[in-house]
Design a protein around this motif. Structure first.
Motif, PDB file in Angstrom:
ATOM      1  N   PHE A 122      33.718  33.802  -5.758  1.00 25.45           N
ATOM      2  CA  PHE A 122      33.862  33.510  -7.179  1.00 25.45           C
ATOM      3  C   PHE A 122      32.694  34.088  -7.972  1.00 25.45           C
ATOM      4  CE2 PHE A 122      35.872  30.231  -4.673  1.00 25.45           C
ATOM      5  CZ  PHE A 122      37.105  30.096  -5.251  1.00 25.45           C
TER       6      PHE A 122
ATOM      7  N   ARG B 160      38.494  24.198  -1.031  1.00 20.58           N
ATOM      8  CA  ARG B 160      39.944  24.251  -0.789  1.00 20.58           C
ATOM      9  C   ARG B 160      40.365  25.679  -0.471  1.00 20.58           C
ATOM     10  NH1 ARG B 160      42.819  23.110  -5.426  1.00 20.58           N
ATOM     11  NH2 ARG B 160      44.684  23.470  -4.215  1.00 20.58           N
ATOM     12  N   ALA B 161      39.765  26.637  -1.175  1.00 18.59           N
ATOM     13  CA  ALA B 161      40.123  28.033  -0.939  1.00 18.59           C
ATOM     14  C   ALA B 161      39.799  28.445   0.496  1.00 18.59           C
ATOM     15  CB  ALA B 161      39.378  28.937  -1.915  1.00 18.59           C
ATOM     16  N   PHE B 162      38.836  27.745   1.116  1.00 20.14           N
ATOM     17  CA  PHE B 162      38.521  28.056   2.505  1.00 20.14           C
ATOM     18  C   PHE B 162      39.224  27.104   3.466  1.00 20.14           C
ATOM     19  CE2 PHE B 162      35.158  30.337   0.330  1.00 20.14           C
ATOM     20  CZ  PHE B 162      35.271  31.556   0.964  1.00 20.14           C
TER      21      PHE B 162
ATOM     22  N   ALA C  19      40.372  35.552   1.478  1.00 16.49           N
ATOM     23  CA  ALA C  19      39.105  34.858   1.260  1.00 16.49           C
ATOM     24  C   ALA C  19      38.642  35.199  -0.138  1.00 16.49           C
ATOM     25  CB  ALA C  19      38.066  35.296   2.291  1.00 16.49           C
ATOM     26  N   VAL C  20      38.041  34.209  -0.814  1.00 13.23           N
ATOM     27  CA  VAL C  20      37.657  34.388  -2.213  1.00 13.23           C
ATOM     28  C   VAL C  20      36.145  34.298  -2.368  1.00 13.23           C
ATOM     29  CG1 VAL C  20      38.218  33.712  -4.567  1.00 13.23           C
ATOM     30  CG2 VAL C  20      39.709  32.996  -2.693  1.00 13.23           C
TER      31      VAL C  20
ATOM     32  N   GLU D 229      37.181  23.348  -5.477  1.00 16.16           N
ATOM     33  CA  GLU D 229      38.143  24.446  -5.419  1.00 16.16           C
ATOM     34  C   GLU D 229      37.721  25.486  -4.383  1.00 16.16           C
ATOM     35  OE1 GLU D 229      40.370  26.881  -8.797  1.00 16.16           O
ATOM     36  OE2 GLU D 229      38.417  27.706  -8.320  1.00 16.16           O
ATOM     37  N   ALA D 230      36.413  25.803  -4.360  1.00 23.96           N
ATOM     38  CA  ALA D 230      35.937  26.787  -3.379  1.00 23.96           C
ATOM     39  C   ALA D 230      36.209  26.288  -1.965  1.00 23.96           C
ATOM     40  CB  ALA D 230      34.437  27.042  -3.582  1.00 23.96           C
TER      41      ALA D 230
ATOM     42  N   ARG E 142      29.004  28.994  -5.812  1.00 26.81           N
ATOM     43  CA  ARG E 142      29.721  27.798  -5.383  1.00 26.81           C
ATOM     44  C   ARG E 142      29.368  27.418  -3.950  1.00 26.81           C
ATOM     45  NH1 ARG E 142      35.771  27.820  -8.005  1.00 26.81           N
ATOM     46  NH2 ARG E 142      35.225  28.822  -9.980  1.00 26.81           N
ATOM     47  N   LEU E 143      28.072  27.352  -3.664  1.00 25.22           N
ATOM     48  CA  LEU E 143      27.614  26.929  -2.342  1.00 25.22           C
ATOM     49  C   LEU E 143      27.366  25.429  -2.376  1.00 25.22           C
ATOM     50  CD1 LEU E 143      25.029  29.796  -1.763  1.00 25.22           C
ATOM     51  CD2 LEU E 143      27.391  29.694  -0.943  1.00 25.22           C
TER      52      LEU E 143
ATOM     53  N   GLY F 123      33.294  29.216   5.774  1.00 24.91           N
ATOM     54  CA  GLY F 123      34.319  30.239   5.670  1.00 24.91           C
ATOM     55  C   GLY F 123      35.043  30.550   6.969  1.00 24.91           C
TER      56      GLY F 123
ATOM     57  N   ASP G 107      31.786  18.255  -8.894  1.00 22.78           N
ATOM     58  CA  ASP G 107      31.974  19.611  -9.414  1.00 22.78           C
ATOM     59  C   ASP G 107      33.308  20.203  -8.938  1.00 22.78           C
ATOM     60  OD1 ASP G 107      31.829  22.219 -10.148  1.00 22.78           O
ATOM     61  OD2 ASP G 107      29.834  22.592  -9.320  1.00 22.78           O
TER      62      ASP G 107
ATOM     63  N   GLU H   3      30.533  32.386  -9.664  1.00 20.34           N
ATOM     64  CA  GLU H   3      29.366  31.597  -9.280  1.00 20.34           C
ATOM     65  C   GLU H   3      29.384  31.498  -7.760  1.00 20.34           C
ATOM     66  OE1 GLU H   3      32.131  29.477 -10.217  1.00 20.34           O
ATOM     67  OE2 GLU H   3      32.202  30.676 -12.039  1.00 20.34           O
TER      68      GLU H   3
ATOM     69  N   LEU I  12      45.619  29.564  -4.943  1.00 17.98           N
ATOM     70  CA  LEU I  12      44.969  28.489  -5.694  1.00 17.98           C
ATOM     71  C   LEU I  12      45.779  28.143  -6.938  1.00 17.98           C
ATOM     72  CD1 LEU I  12      41.256  29.653  -5.481  1.00 17.98           C
ATOM     73  CD2 LEU I  12      42.192  27.559  -4.513  1.00 17.98           C
TER      74      LEU I  12
ATOM     75  N   ARG J  70      30.245  34.231   3.270  1.00 15.86           N
ATOM     76  CA  ARG J  70      31.181  33.140   3.551  1.00 15.86           C
ATOM     77  C   ARG J  70      32.623  33.646   3.494  1.00 15.86           C
ATOM     78  NH1 ARG J  70      31.164  28.248  -0.615  1.00 15.86           N
ATOM     79  NH2 ARG J  70      31.796  29.960  -1.957  1.00 15.86           N
ATOM     80  N   ALA J  71      32.904  34.510   2.493  1.00 13.26           N
ATOM     81  CA  ALA J  71      34.257  35.058   2.394  1.00 13.26           C
ATOM     82  C   ALA J  71      34.560  35.956   3.590  1.00 13.26           C
ATOM     83  CB  ALA J  71      34.414  35.827   1.088  1.00 13.26           C
TER      84      ALA J  71
ATOM     85  N   ASN K 145      34.494  23.100  -9.335  1.00 12.66           N
ATOM     86  CA  ASN K 145      34.347  24.436  -8.766  1.00 12.66           C
ATOM     87  C   ASN K 145      34.045  24.380  -7.277  1.00 12.66           C
ATOM     88  OD1 ASN K 145      34.874  25.811 -11.064  1.00 12.66           O
ATOM     89  ND2 ASN K 145      32.731  26.130 -11.625  1.00 12.66           N
ATOM     90  N   LEU K 146      33.186  23.423  -6.893  1.00 12.43           N
ATOM     91  CA  LEU K 146      32.848  23.285  -5.471  1.00 12.43           C
ATOM     92  C   LEU K 146      34.078  22.871  -4.681  1.00 12.43           C
ATOM     93  CD1 LEU K 146      29.404  21.523  -4.961  1.00 12.43           C
ATOM     94  CD2 LEU K 146      30.040  23.900  -4.599  1.00 12.43           C
TER      95      LEU K 146
ATOM     96  N   ARG L  95      43.949  34.296  -8.522  1.00 11.51           N
ATOM     97  CA  ARG L  95      44.179  32.951  -7.989  1.00 11.51           C
ATOM     98  C   ARG L  95      45.587  32.805  -7.420  1.00 11.51           C
ATOM     99  NH1 ARG L  95      41.070  28.776  -9.719  1.00 11.51           N
ATOM    100  NH2 ARG L  95      42.910  27.545 -10.146  1.00 11.51           N
TER     101      ARG L  95
END
Lengths: 287, 270
Positions: free
Chosen positions: B98, A192-194, B95-96, A189-190, B102-103, B116, A184, B100, B72, B162-163, A186-187, B67
């Protein structure tokens, strides 16, 4: 555990006789667990019906004289052949050497499959460079390697284990490679964002995400390993279940041939079931 | 659901809120033959601790703008400055959350929030902080649950925690409540305001919900075509929302502003 196995059998026995059985839902949680255990035992028992019928048909067809013993020996004579081989101390050796070859080849092949699948699944450059080559190698029918392996490595354990490794390699490689390419986005990317990247991203997100796929690849690889074992042993060996097959063919011992086939089925199914248990655990844990 | 922030119970564990400046930002997608300009010349200054809502129709480049701030996405022209220094990649100061959650499905909520944490945090301090944040979003009883065992709203609160674990100088929210039911969305908006009151970080909130923007934001930035007849979105409007939070959802001031924002978004007659 034992209660789980004993209770449901008797309960199903009761149900089979039409005796009213109390609804398990009323018993609360314990009852539900037992029912689930009971279902599993029930499924296993139902699965044994067809083998039992085959055994019965086999016995009747040989006992009635429909097949001559030289065509199809009776179940009893196959059992006798097994006892005979055990008494000569040969059967255990055949089984052990075959199992050892399968496990070694499976381990080596799937380990290399994991490494190659991870490399090509994660690195775009490696993917572009190597995927056509690996695809072409996969297209080579496995037995085509045999003459080369015999010439290069010789007729020994190494060449057999190598052939089995080739068989185990591709299912693991393919499932892991495709799994990693379909993690996925999205996972990823999330994560990476952290701030996760490189090895941490791999171990935190990408590898856990492909564990279920990896296990189905491993099961395919194990089945392939048994297939390639027999191929390797049919061609050149002095021990093992494949050798038992060719040797019995030359000496006309149909009872031993059938014995070897049954052993391959039982051992293959057992190793697959063990891996299946590991797979179920992994799917619960990681999916 | 409502997190009670007793005074003194929560340490000020955020870094100082940081200002954000978008400077001449432009971004287009596609190959040179088939280029689609999404953003052009976006220049705006966001003050530290401000909540800026970014409104726009779908596909107008709201998320692209966010983004770019998160690192990103790399803009084609212009830059994003956080606290005066440009964003060059994934940025530790942001910190983002989203749309969804996204866990990671194989981790507990607690472990997901811990993702996070900044790299520098020690194991024990990190764990304490994660538990504190789970408490803040009202999920301390669910710390050991997996994401699939909780509701969508709870997963989204976990994503918010988390963010927050990152100690962000800038909190970037990409339609974080968009997929929730109306009731849960209002509760989440109140939670966000509670958190912001206790720890006033800078918030960029992308949304397509005019009412959400009116409730939460200090200022609202509307992305749209603007006056020029050029392709791509830029700042069509930048308005300050009147009144202190929490705002009365039915006030006349907000009603007039709602109508004008909706007409900017191409919806008239409301």
């Amino acid at each position: 555990m034992s209660a789980e196995y004993v209770t449901p059998i008797s309960k199903e026995g009761l149900e089979a006789t039409g005796f009213p059985v109390p609804a398990p839902a009323a018993k609360g949680n314990g009852g539900r667990t037992r029912l689930r255990g009971g279902r599993r035992v029930g499924v296993v028992l139902l699965g044994l019906i067809v083998p039992a019928l085959i055994l019965l048909a086999w016995h009747l067809s040989t006992a009635s004289g429909y097949f001559r013993p030289s065509q199809l020996p009776s179940p009893a004579s196959v059992l006798a052949a097994a006892v005979d081989l055990v008494q000569r101390g040969q059967l255990a050796n055949h089984i052990l050497i075959s199992t050892q070859r399968v496990l070694l080849g499976f381990l080596i092949g799937s380990l290399l499959g994991v490494l190659a699948g991870a490399l090509l699944g994660l690195s775009r450059i490696a993917d572009i460079l190597l995927t056509p080559t690996v695809g072409a190698l996969r297209a080579v029918p496995s037995l085509a390697w045999v003459p080369l392996l015999v010439l290069w490595i010789g007729i020994n354990e190494d060449s057999k284990v190598t052939l089995i490794s080739i068989g185990a390699f591709f299912p693991v490689f393919t499932t892991l490679y495709l799994g990693l390419r379909h993690v996925d986005r999205n996972l990823v990317e999330a994560a990476r964002a952290f701030g996760l990247n490189g090895v941490r991203l791999l171990t935190t997100v990408q590898l856990p995400a492909v564990v279920p796929a990896l296990f189905s690849g491993l099961r395919l690889a194990l089945a392939q390993s048994w297939l390639f074992l027999v191929a390797a042993e049919l061609i050149a060996s002095s021990m093992g279940l494949g050798f038992l097959l060719t040797d019995s063919q030359q000496t006309g011992r149909v009872d031993r041939i059938i014995l070897a086939i049954i052993l391959l089925a039982v051992i293959g199914k057992t190793t697959d079931a063990l891996l299946g248990i590991a797979e179920r655990w992994a799917v619960r844990r990681w999916a | 659901m409502t997190a009670v922030l007793a005074p003194g119970s929560t340490k000020p564990h955020h870094k100082q809120a940081l200002g954000v400046r978008f400077s001449g930002l432009g971004r287009s997608f596609g190959s040179s033959g088939d280029r689609r300009i999404v953003l052009r010349d976006v220049t705006v200054e966001v003050k530290p601790s401000e909540i800026l809502a970014i409104l726009g129709t779908s596909g107008c480049g709201k998320s692209t703008l966010l983004r770019a701030a998160a690192g990103l996405d790399i803009p084609d022209s212009g830059e994003v400055l956080i606290d005066g220094t440009p964003v060059t990649g994934i940025d530790e100061r942001c910190a983002v959350a989203f749309q969804e959650p996204r866990l990671l499905p194989w981790h507990t909520l607690q472990a997901n929030v811990a993702i996070g944490l900044p790299k520098s945090s020690s194991a024990s301090a990190g764990k304490a902080k994660v538990l504190e944040l789970l408490k803040l979003v009202g999920l301390d009883a669910f710390a050991k649950h997996r994401p699939r065992e909780v509701s969508g709203g709870m997963a989204q609160r976990t994503s918010l925690a988390r963010a927050l674990a990152r100690n962000p100088g800038v909190l970037l929210l990409d339609e974080p409540f968009g997929a929730l039911d109306a009731l849960t969305r209002i509760k989440m908006q109140d939670l966000l305001l509670d958190i912001h009151r206790a720890q006033p970080t800078t918030v960029l909130l992308v949304t397509h919900d005019v009412d959400e923007a009116l409730q939460l934001a200090d200022r609202i930035l509307v992305l749209g075509r603007g006056d020029a007849d050029e392709p791509g979105s830029t700042i069509a409007e930048l308005v300050t929302v009147p009144g202190a939070r929490p705002r009365d959802r039915n006030s006349a001031d907000l009603g007039a502003l709602r109508s004008s924002l909706l007409s900017l978004l191409g919806v008239t007659g409301h």
